[in-house]
Design an enzyme around this catalytic site. Structure first.
Site, PDB file in Angstrom:
ATOM      1  N   SER A   1      14.603  68.837 -55.819  1.00 49.81           N
ATOM      2  CA  SER A   1      13.665  69.487 -54.875  1.00 49.81           C
ATOM      3  C   SER A   1      13.537  68.971 -53.497  1.00 49.81           C
ATOM      4  O   SER A   1      13.422  69.528 -52.482  1.00 49.81           O
ATOM      5  CB  SER A   1      12.035  69.522 -55.381  1.00 49.81           C
TER       6      SER A   1
ATOM      7  N   ASP B   1      19.931  58.731 -59.747  1.00 45.33           N
ATOM      8  CA  ASP B   1      18.756  58.069 -59.491  1.00 45.33           C
ATOM      9  C   ASP B   1      18.001  57.421 -60.380  1.00 45.33           C
ATOM     10  O   ASP B   1      17.503  56.385 -60.314  1.00 45.33           O
ATOM     11  CB  ASP B   1      17.924  59.443 -59.051  1.00 45.33           C
TER      12      ASP B   1
ATOM     13  N   THR C   1      10.945  66.545 -59.795  1.00 43.97           N
ATOM     14  CA  THR C   1      11.229  67.681 -60.194  1.00 43.97           C
ATOM     15  C   THR C   1      10.734  67.651 -61.877  1.00 43.97           C
ATOM     16  O   THR C   1      10.415  68.453 -62.548  1.00 43.97           O
ATOM     17  CB  THR C   1      12.452  68.616 -59.879  1.00 43.97           C
TER      18      THR C   1
ATOM     19  N   THR D   1     -11.679  77.853 -62.131  1.00 46.44           N
ATOM     20  CA  THR D   1     -10.497  78.102 -62.670  1.00 46.44           C
ATOM     21  C   THR D   1      -9.534  77.156 -62.037  1.00 46.44           C
ATOM     22  O   THR D   1      -8.561  76.497 -62.563  1.00 46.44           O
ATOM     23  CB  THR D   1      -9.720  79.458 -62.178  1.00 46.44           C
TER      24      THR D   1
END
Length: 264
Positions: free
Chosen positions: A13, A112, A135, A187
């Site tokens: 990302s 990584d 991600t 919500t």
């Protein structure tokens, strides 16, 4: 100015870059990862970032990269050769880290994750569990002897929240933030409770299971990294340390190791 080291963590990302003067992280940037970007587009972006901070590409003497986005490998290599006149080093399972990789197929382990494991062991000198909030949320295990033992891969916070938004027609896209209470009154707060406290439960549950499987006579250090590490660690019962730049510092340490090896 003495040599500057540029370290680059290319994630699914985001791509995070850090500039080190000796052992000090002097600048860092986070940009969106685009697998379709060209060498020239990436070059213009990086030169703009450097220019905005009064830094010349000529000041960079070495570049070390960890990438989990294969389509970008070629562009990344070319951009540093063309615009920085430096041949970048890419970390992989083939890199001599002095860290045995005890996995069925070491080539499958993301660069990584290896860098994080290397950095955690170098910093704490104990068996360790590294939780990286990206991600995907990854858990990487290092033995007390400094070997990479494997880990866990779970959906990331943002990935899970995006899936909920896409698949549930009446649910909005919300900020990932700690709600006032576990019981939501609307919500938005209900979703925030589910994603934050739900992930705290996921992290603590998995770390507890992993700790039960680690064979060690000494302590095990649990360290978190990644953009949302601080948010989850603040509520976690198992995370002991938060290291926002663990991956970048690991890349720096790997560079220093390789340079010493060349001198020997």
């Amino acid at each position: 100015m003495s040599e500057l080291l540029l370290v680059v963590d290319v994630g699914n990302s985001h791509t995070v870059l850090g500039l080190y003067h000796e052992d000090t992280l002097t600048e860092h940037w986070r940009i969106a990862t685009d697998a379709k970007t060209t060498t020239d587009e990436l070059g213009v972006l990086l030169l703009s970032l450097f220019s905005a901070h009064g830094i010349s590409a000529k000041d960079v003497s070495a570049v070390v990269c960890a990438s989990v986005v294969p389509p970008l490998m070629h562009a990344t290599r070319r951009v540093f050769r063309r615009y920085f006149d430096v041949d970048p080093v890419f970390v992989s399972a083939d890199t001599d880290l002095g860290m045995p990789i005890h996995c069925d197929n070491p080539q499958e382990v993301g660069a990584d994750r290896l860098v994080n494991a290397f950095a955690a062991y170098a910093r704490y000198g104990t068996a360790a569990v590294v939780v990286d909030f990206g991600t995907a949320t990854t858990f990487d295990v290092v033995s007390e002897a400094g070997a990479y033992e494997g880990g866990v891969i779970a959906p990331g916070l943002g990935t899970s929240l995006d899936a909920l938004f896409v698949r549930a027609a009446k649910l909005p896209r919300v900020e990932i933030a700690k709600p006032k209470a576990a019981i939501g009154k609307n919500t938005v707060s209900s979703m925030q409770s589910g994603i934050v406290y739900g992930y705290v439960g996921l992290v603590d549950g998995l770390v507890t299971r992993v700790l039960g499987e680690i064979e060690t006579k000494g302590p095990v250090t649990v360290v978190a990294t990644g953009g949302l590490a601080g948010l989850i660690a603040a509520e976690s019962a198992t995370i002991a340390h938060v290291e926002p730049f663990l991956t970048l510092d690991g890349l720096r340490l790997i560079y220093l190791r390789s340079r010493c090896d060349r001198r020997d």
